[in-house]
Design an enzyme around this catalytic site. Structure first.
Site, short mmCIF file in Angstrom:
data_model
loop_
_atom_site.label_atom_id
_atom_site.label_comp_id
_atom_site.label_asym_id
_atom_site.label_seq_id
_atom_site.Cartn_x
_atom_site.Cartn_y
_atom_site.Cartn_z
N ASN A 1 -9.10 -32.81 15.01
CA ASN A 1 -7.82 -33.38 15.45
C ASN A 1 -8.06 -34.46 16.51
O ASN A 1 -7.12 -34.95 17.12
CB ASN A 1 -6.91 -32.29 16.03
N LYS B 1 -6.65 -33.78 8.93
CA LYS B 1 -7.69 -33.26 9.82
C LYS B 1 -9.05 -33.10 9.13
O LYS B 1 -10.08 -33.31 9.75
CB LYS B 1 -7.24 -31.94 10.44
N ASP C 1 -8.02 -27.84 19.08
CA ASP C 1 -6.93 -26.87 18.87
C ASP C 1 -7.27 -25.49 19.43
O ASP C 1 -6.44 -24.85 20.08
CB ASP C 1 -6.61 -26.73 17.38
N GLY D 1 -5.00 -20.87 6.94
CA GLY D 1 -4.93 -22.31 6.67
C GLY D 1 -5.61 -23.09 7.77
O GLY D 1 -6.42 -22.54 8.53
N SER E 1 3.10 -36.18 20.76
CA SER E 1 1.85 -36.59 21.40
C SER E 1 1.99 -37.85 22.27
O SER E 1 1.46 -37.87 23.38
CB SER E 1 0.75 -36.79 20.36
N ARG F 1 -1.50 -14.01 3.69
CA ARG F 1 -0.71 -13.71 2.49
C ARG F 1 -1.60 -13.72 1.26
O ARG F 1 -1.56 -12.81 0.43
CB ARG F 1 0.42 -14.74 2.38
N THR F 2 -2.41 -14.76 1.14
CA THR F 2 -3.39 -14.84 0.05
C THR F 2 -4.71 -14.28 0.60
O THR F 2 -5.42 -14.96 1.35
CB THR F 2 -3.58 -16.29 -0.41
P1 ATR Z 1 -1.80 -25.24 8.20
O1 ATR Z 1 -2.78 -26.36 8.20
O2 ATR Z 1 -0.53 -25.53 8.96
O3 ATR Z 1 -2.39 -23.92 8.57
P2 ATR Z 1 -1.95 -24.57 5.39
O4 ATR Z 1 -3.39 -24.87 5.34
O5 ATR Z 1 -1.08 -24.95 4.26
O6 ATR Z 1 -1.29 -25.20 6.67
O7 ATR Z 1 -1.79 -23.01 5.67
C1 ATR Z 1 -0.55 -22.43 5.84
C2 ATR Z 1 -0.79 -20.98 6.22
O8 ATR Z 1 0.48 -20.35 6.40
C3 ATR Z 1 -1.49 -20.17 5.15
O9 ATR Z 1 -2.21 -19.13 5.77
C4 ATR Z 1 -0.31 -19.63 4.35
O10 ATR Z 1 -0.61 -18.50 3.57
P3 ATR Z 1 -1.26 -18.67 2.10
O11 ATR Z 1 -2.71 -18.96 2.29
O12 ATR Z 1 -1.01 -17.38 1.42
O13 ATR Z 1 -0.51 -19.82 1.45
C5 ATR Z 1 0.61 -19.27 5.46
N1 ATR Z 1 2.04 -19.16 5.14
C6 ATR Z 1 2.92 -20.16 4.93
N2 ATR Z 1 4.17 -19.69 4.73
C7 ATR Z 1 4.07 -18.33 4.82
C8 ATR Z 1 5.00 -17.24 4.72
N3 ATR Z 1 6.31 -17.47 4.45
N4 ATR Z 1 4.53 -15.99 4.85
C9 ATR Z 1 3.23 -15.75 5.11
N5 ATR Z 1 2.30 -16.73 5.22
C10 ATR Z 1 2.71 -17.99 5.08
#
Ligand code: ATR
Length: 286
Positions: free
Chosen positions: A95, A74, A110, A137, A25, A160-161
């Site tokens: 941000n 954030k 963003d 996330g 930045s 993923r979740t």
């Molecule tokens: P950010 O602020 O960078 O988005 P975060 O809030 O921790 O960070 O979110 C990370 C995101 O990346 C989430 O959607 C996470 O999935 P989960 O909610 O299941 O944790 C996803 N993520 C991180 N590593 C991953 C991987 N190897 N495969 C799939 N999803 C992944």
């Protein structure tokens, strides 16, 4: 040599995060200022993880009038600001901070950065297009609202979740064509998407955000990874191998969200494209 036409002696700007050492930045804002024949006093500040409020107060005491805020602060930036833009309210995270006389105003640039990079720099309109957004996330949260305002035909959100995806789309379900779906369903569905956005942090660990047998690209698809690096991310390489027409990383988004910050602080919108090209060249030789 540039003629400096505007000089502000006391106004200070910064990016605040933890970690912060590798933030681009300060470089981006210095390049913006130079391109506009302005000067800007923009530093990076490492905030203690447990004292963002204190760090922001110290910054203010030192003449701070504007800040970019990055991981993991954030949401705190949003909570601490007395005034928030609609898009910051939608994201529940900010941000961008700007001192307004007696309080902090916050915004989230963003989503606008992502939209501008895809629509202006990559010349792909969202209007009428199908979008697959991967992740639930902070990154996905920041862009979903602005993306829906560009009137795509539909947005499918997977994570993923799965429960986090369901939670993220809930406030938008009534007014927008958006739905959550399980990531596993991508392997059995025949749906193809015009724009597929990886908003997860999977590329940090060189992993793919979804099963390798998911088929989501058509021969006209754009694959976009919000992460960036010296080399194409795992997601970009995979997407091209799966038949996507084009793959891009998130360097352009980074510069565009910064431009959205700069114009609010300083009143002039910098041209992002030459700065993106310069940073790209610097990355290649780093
Ligand atoms: P950010 O602020 O960078 O988005 P975060 O809030 O921790 O960070 O979110 C990370 C995101 O990346 C989430 O959607 C996470 O999935 P989960 O909610 O299941 O944790 C996803 N993520 C991180 N590593 C991953 C991987 N190897 N495969 C799939 N999803 C992944």
């Amino acid at each position: 040599m540039n003629i400096i036409t505007q000089i502000e002696h006391s106004a200070r700007y910064a990016v605040i995060g933890n970690p912060i050492a590798h933030s681009k930045s300060p470089r981006i804002h210095a390049l913006f200022a130079e391109s506009l024949r302005q000067v800007i006093d923009y530093d990076k500040r490492l905030s203690p993880v447990d004292d963002f409020a204190g760090e922001l107060q110290r910054f203010r005491n030192e003449g701070g009038v504007g800040a970019n805020v990055t991981v993991p602060f954030k949401q705190q930036a949003f909570s601490l600001a007395r005034e928030a833009s609609l898009r910051a309210q939608q994201a529940g995270a900010a941000n961008f901070l700007m001192w307004r006389g007696d309080h902090w105003f916050c915004d989230n640039t963003d989503g606008a950065g992502l939209v501008r990079d895809i629509e202006v720099n990559l010349t792909r309109s969202f209007a009428g297009k199908s979008v697959l957004l991967i992740g639930a996330g902070g990154a996905a949260r920041g862009v979903l609202g602005p993306l829906l305002l560009r009137e795509p035909s539909g947005v499918v959100l997977v994570n993923r979740t799965a429960a986090r995806a369901v939670e993220l789309v809930a406030p938008y379900l009534r007014d927008y064509p958006v739905r959550a779906q399980t990531i596993e369903a991508l392997t059995t569905s025949s749906a193809r998407y015009d724009i597929v956005i990886n908003a997860t942090s999977s590329s940090l660990s060189d992993a793919l955000p979804m099963p390798t047998n998911a088929e989501v690209f058509s021969s006209d698809s754009l694959a976009y990874d919000m992460m960036y690096g010296k080399a194409p991310t795992a997601f970009m390489t995979w997407a091209l191998g799966q038949g996507a027409a084009r793959a891009s990383d998130g360097l352009g988004m980074l510069v565009e969200q910064a431009a959205e910050s700069y114009v609010q602080w300083r009143g002039s919108l910098p041209q992002a494209e030459p700065i993106i090209a310069l940073l790209r060249a610097e990355l290649a030789t780093s």
